[in-house]
Design a protein around this motif. Structure first.
Motif, short mmCIF file in Angstrom:
data_model
loop_
_atom_site.label_atom_id
_atom_site.label_comp_id
_atom_site.label_asym_id
_atom_site.label_seq_id
_atom_site.Cartn_x
_atom_site.Cartn_y
_atom_site.Cartn_z
N ILE A 131 0.86 -1.18 0.00
CA ILE A 131 0.00 0.00 0.00
C ILE A 131 0.89 1.23 0.00
CG2 ILE A 131 -1.66 1.35 1.34
CD1 ILE A 131 -2.96 -1.07 0.10
N GLY A 132 0.47 2.27 -0.70
CA GLY A 132 1.22 3.53 -0.70
C GLY A 132 0.86 4.37 -1.92
N LEU A 133 1.41 5.57 -1.97
CA LEU A 133 1.05 6.52 -3.02
C LEU A 133 1.43 6.04 -4.41
CD1 LEU A 133 1.90 9.91 -1.27
CD2 LEU A 133 -0.36 9.02 -1.85
N GLU A 134 2.42 5.16 -4.54
CA GLU A 134 2.71 4.61 -5.87
C GLU A 134 1.48 3.92 -6.44
OE1 GLU A 134 5.46 1.38 -8.27
OE2 GLU A 134 6.13 2.06 -6.30
N ASP A 135 0.74 3.21 -5.60
CA ASP A 135 -0.40 2.43 -6.09
C ASP A 135 -1.71 3.21 -6.07
OD1 ASP A 135 1.28 0.33 -6.56
OD2 ASP A 135 0.81 -0.73 -4.72
N GLY A 136 -1.84 4.20 -5.22
CA GLY A 136 -3.07 4.97 -5.17
C GLY A 136 -3.11 5.89 -3.97
N LYS A 137 -3.88 6.97 -4.07
CA LYS A 137 -3.91 7.98 -3.02
C LYS A 137 -5.19 7.99 -2.20
CE LYS A 137 -5.45 11.62 -6.22
NZ LYS A 137 -5.09 12.96 -6.78
N HIS A 138 -6.12 7.11 -2.50
CA HIS A 138 -7.40 7.14 -1.82
C HIS A 138 -7.50 6.10 -0.71
CE1 HIS A 138 -8.51 9.17 -5.69
NE2 HIS A 138 -9.00 10.00 -4.79
N LEU A 139 -8.22 6.47 0.32
CA LEU A 139 -8.54 5.58 1.42
C LEU A 139 -9.69 4.66 1.01
CD1 LEU A 139 -8.40 8.25 4.25
CD2 LEU A 139 -6.69 6.46 3.82
N PRO A 140 -9.96 3.62 1.78
CA PRO A 140 -11.05 2.70 1.42
C PRO A 140 -12.41 3.38 1.25
CG PRO A 140 -9.66 1.68 3.05
CD PRO A 140 -9.18 3.11 2.93
N ASP A 141 -12.63 4.52 1.92
CA ASP A 141 -13.92 5.20 1.78
C ASP A 141 -13.97 6.14 0.58
OD1 ASP A 141 -12.40 7.38 2.55
OD2 ASP A 141 -13.47 7.74 4.43
N GLY A 142 -12.88 6.19 -0.19
CA GLY A 142 -12.85 7.02 -1.39
C GLY A 142 -12.27 8.40 -1.18
N SER A 143 -12.04 8.80 0.05
CA SER A 143 -11.44 10.11 0.31
C SER A 143 -9.93 10.06 0.09
CB SER A 143 -11.73 10.55 1.74
OG SER A 143 -11.13 9.68 2.68
N GLU A 144 -9.34 11.20 -0.15
CA GLU A 144 -7.90 11.25 -0.39
C GLU A 144 -7.13 11.16 0.92
OE1 GLU A 144 -4.88 14.58 -2.10
OE2 GLU A 144 -6.38 13.85 -3.53
N ALA A 145 -6.12 10.31 0.95
CA ALA A 145 -5.31 10.15 2.15
C ALA A 145 -4.41 11.36 2.35
CB ALA A 145 -4.46 8.89 2.05
N GLN A 146 -4.10 11.65 3.58
CA GLN A 146 -3.21 12.77 3.88
C GLN A 146 -1.80 12.48 3.39
OE1 GLN A 146 -3.21 14.10 7.96
NE2 GLN A 146 -1.29 15.22 7.73
N ASP A 147 -1.36 11.22 3.55
CA ASP A 147 0.00 10.84 3.18
C ASP A 147 0.13 9.33 3.20
OD1 ASP A 147 -0.01 10.22 5.90
OD2 ASP A 147 1.19 11.97 6.47
N ASN A 148 1.35 8.85 2.98
CA ASN A 148 1.58 7.40 2.97
C ASN A 148 1.26 6.74 4.31
OD1 ASN A 148 2.52 6.40 0.36
ND2 ASN A 148 4.29 7.75 0.62
#
Length: 252
Positions: free
Chosen positions: A208-225
């Motif tokens: 898991i990490g920004l290389e693979d995607g920036k969204h959390l499971p609920d669809g919101s954007e994660a703050q960081d890795n």
């Protein structure tokens, strides 16, 4: 095992907290390890922000990270588009003085067997990246297959059901080969969390990490890795039959 993939080919236009410099990579590494990740995967950059395998830039990234999180395994990508590109990548890697613990090698690339042989000869672990059944069949036919550190089932399909089907087909090829090599399965963007849940259900390692995607499971954007890694651990505590948006919120 949960691996944190810190940056990949992403940049700050993708996410403001994509780590690119050695200092940012080191700080991010410390944050994701504190969040529970076990290992790291990253793409070193030159001063312009471009991906590179040149020895000086590789050394700078690795040494900065090891100073912050000593003993944590560090892996690098070797994909064909990284400078100096093509066969020049192998020449650049031969000049490395500071070595990563492992590298990922994409079996879709023509020079994958040469890349694997070079890394094993230098004592660098190999993660064999399989994107398709054809990649899996090519890999299992290699005499070095059983010497690899890990197999990566890497799903690029954005239709989730299609991606799960490709992953299942790859696993069938690997099962027939009986290699006894650990398997890590991960998705990309739309398939990140479904493929991670599938990996959990099957007892496979995850990434898991920004290389693979920036969204959390609920669809919101994660703050960081680190937020992505924390979300992965929360999801691991949810029964597989529940949807990703059933993940409880992070305390605090």
């Amino acid at each position: 095992m949960l691996q944190a993939c810190l940056n990949g080919s992403r940049d700050s236009a993708f996410h403001a907290y994509t780590p690119l410099t050695p200092a940012r990579l080191a700080a991010d590494a410390a944050a994701v390890i504190a969040a529970g990740a076990s290992e790291l995967h990253l793409h070193p950059r030159d001063p312009s922000g471009a991906e590179t395998l040149e020895a000086a830039h590789v050394a700078a990234a690795i040494e900065a990270i090891r100073a912050r999180v000593p003993g944590v395994p560090i892996g690098l990508s070797t994909h064909a588009g990284i400078a100096p590109g093509g066969t020049g990548r192998l020449k650049a890697m031969k000049t490395w003085q500071v070595l990563p613990d492992y590298v990922s090698v994409n079996l879709i690339e023509e020079d994958a067997p040469e890349m694997i042989a070079l890394c094993l000869a230098r004592g660098i672990g190999v993660e064999a990246g399989l994107w398709s059944v054809a990649d899996a069949e090519r890999f299992t036919a290699l005499p070095e297959a059983k010497q690899c550190l890990r197999i990566l089932i890497e799903i690029n399909e954005q239709d989730v059901e299609e991606g799960l089907a490709v992953a299942a087909a790859i696993r069938k090829v690997l099962a027939r080969a009986s290699l006894d090599v650990p398997v890590l399965q991960h998705g990309l963007d739309a398939s990140v969390w479904p493929l991670y849940q599938d990996a959990l259900m099957r007892g496979l390692d995850g990434r898991i990490g920004l290389e693979d995607g920036k969204h959390l499971p609920d669809g919101s954007e994660a703050q960081d890795n680190a937020a992505l890694i924390k979300a992965a651990f929360r999801l691991a505590r949810v029964p597989p039959n529940l949807p990703p948006d059933a993940v409880p919120p992070l305390a605090g």
